[in-house]
Design a protein around this motif. Sequence first.
Motif, PDB file in Angstrom:
ATOM      1  N   TYR A 196      -3.098 -50.894  46.655  1.00  0.00           N
ATOM      2  CA  TYR A 196      -4.453 -50.632  47.257  1.00  0.00           C
ATOM      3  C   TYR A 196      -5.177 -49.685  46.379  1.00  0.00           C
ATOM      4  O   TYR A 196      -4.789 -48.833  45.584  1.00  0.00           O
ATOM      5  N   THR A 197      -6.751 -49.806  46.422  1.00  0.00           N
ATOM      6  CA  THR A 197      -7.399 -48.700  45.773  1.00  0.00           C
ATOM      7  C   THR A 197      -8.385 -48.089  46.954  1.00  0.00           C
ATOM      8  O   THR A 197      -8.715 -48.969  48.038  1.00  0.00           O
ATOM      9  N   SER A 198      -8.936 -46.916  47.231  1.00  0.00           N
ATOM     10  CA  SER A 198      -9.456 -46.537  48.369  1.00  0.00           C
ATOM     11  C   SER A 198     -10.414 -45.314  47.771  1.00  0.00           C
ATOM     12  O   SER A 198     -10.118 -44.568  47.350  1.00  0.00           O
ATOM     13  N   THR A 242      -9.987 -47.638  53.194  1.00  0.00           N
ATOM     14  CA  THR A 242      -9.125 -49.120  52.949  1.00  0.00           C
ATOM     15  C   THR A 242      -7.510 -48.348  52.886  1.00  0.00           C
ATOM     16  O   THR A 242      -6.538 -49.155  53.265  1.00  0.00           O
ATOM     17  N   THR A 245      -8.450 -53.762  48.736  1.00  0.00           N
ATOM     18  CA  THR A 245      -9.573 -53.050  47.696  1.00  0.00           C
ATOM     19  C   THR A 245     -11.082 -53.207  48.343  1.00  0.00           C
ATOM     20  O   THR A 245     -10.955 -54.063  49.336  1.00  0.00           O
ATOM     21  N   THR A 246     -11.628 -52.487  47.550  1.00  0.00           N
ATOM     22  CA  THR A 246     -13.174 -52.518  47.791  1.00  0.00           C
ATOM     23  C   THR A 246     -13.974 -53.624  46.920  1.00  0.00           C
ATOM     24  O   THR A 246     -13.523 -53.700  46.090  1.00  0.00           O
ATOM     25  N   MET A 281      -8.207 -52.218  40.766  1.00  0.00           N
ATOM     26  CA  MET A 281      -7.685 -53.509  41.415  1.00  0.00           C
ATOM     27  C   MET A 281      -7.701 -54.581  40.375  1.00  0.00           C
ATOM     28  O   MET A 281      -6.891 -55.504  40.196  1.00  0.00           O
ATOM     29  N   GLU A 296      -9.745 -56.589  52.281  1.00  0.00           N
ATOM     30  CA  GLU A 296     -11.000 -56.180  51.609  1.00  0.00           C
ATOM     31  C   GLU A 296     -11.784 -55.186  52.466  1.00  0.00           C
ATOM     32  O   GLU A 296     -11.829 -55.261  53.627  1.00  0.00           O
TER      33      GLU A 296
END
Length: 386
Positions: free
Chosen positions: A252-254, A259, A304-305, A315, A336
């Motif tokens: 993941y990214t946040s 997220t 992810t965003t 990502m 997402e």
Amino acid sequence: MSDLLDDIASVGVNDTGITLFEGQFAVSKGMSYNSYIIKDEKITVMDTVDAHFGEAWLGNIRREIGAQEVAYLVVQHMEPDHSSNIAAFAAAYPSATIVASAAAFVMMKNYFGTDFADRRLIIKEGDTLNTGRHLLKFVAAPMVHWPEVMVTFDEATGSLFSADAFGKFGATNIPDDEGWDCEARRYYFGIVGKFGVQVQALLAKAAKLPISRIYPLHGPIFTTAEEIQHALELYTTWSRYEVETKGVFIAYTSVYGHTQRVAEELASLLTAKGIKVAKADLTREDMHEAIEDAFRYGTLILATTSYNNGVFPKMREFIEHLLERNYQKRCVGFIENGSWAPCAAKKMQEMFAAAKEVTFLPTTVTIKGAAYNHADLEKLAEEIKA
Ligand code: FEO
């Protein structure tokens, strides 16, 4: 045979000051550049070491043979972590013959301005070199890790000098509590993940050899049948892109933590169902650890965003790393986030269009800012379990 094994000694070096191997792989426990000497009637050195360690390496050779002459330097691989000291060796041992593939000598000309035409022996697949008590047989291993690579099998001792194959990150004088697998996996997918077909070709040749020891150019020597079998089995799994461990990897990214919270909630739901879960924050954790985990587990969840009408940069970078390494034979699901126009899941799925045998989980979880439908997350967890 054991007496003959005593002829073989390590003359490599450990680099405990390096932080980035090949300018990209974080190596908190350093790196070893292995080199070996066969103290036979015709003394033979297998490969050199990184540029920073030439004097130490030549000192290690002198430690083993004193003032004796070396007859042969076998160059299995021309990447500079192993080849940088060929010219220094040639100067220190002016009567020695340089032994390598034709492709390696072309590279030597480019690196050193000479292809050692007056003192070289060009070898190819199946050729042998008799050093006295030992008989070295050369085996081509193109793209493991470069096209010129040869590995060498000593028929007298059953020793395979395997070049980069079966190597790992980490200096050999720093304990690695995780054992061989973890840093060997990160190294494998980092440097040869793309070349599974070529690794399979080398494994097929190795299967015909009675290997009792493996001497790689990085990491520890393999001295037992169990260690060798284990390494061969993992290389078979990795090169076939098969699942090594049943479970889920959540990458993941946040940006603001929303997220991440949903990714962690999914991890909790899966753990409660008895499913093994690993997860990584792609922005803050080691990218190459994440790559090896994506290949280790059977299911990959990407959270992810949406960003600039696409996928958040870290990502996007992660997916590109997977695709250039022939990511395949896996199940992928998406979470997402998008405060006004979420699109990351669709864009990520499009990125996998050319990947072989990748299937997608039907439910995508969409977060709008912080809001999401928890029933969707439970549905996704059920689909992963199924
Ligand atoms: Fe360890 Fe490809 O060099």
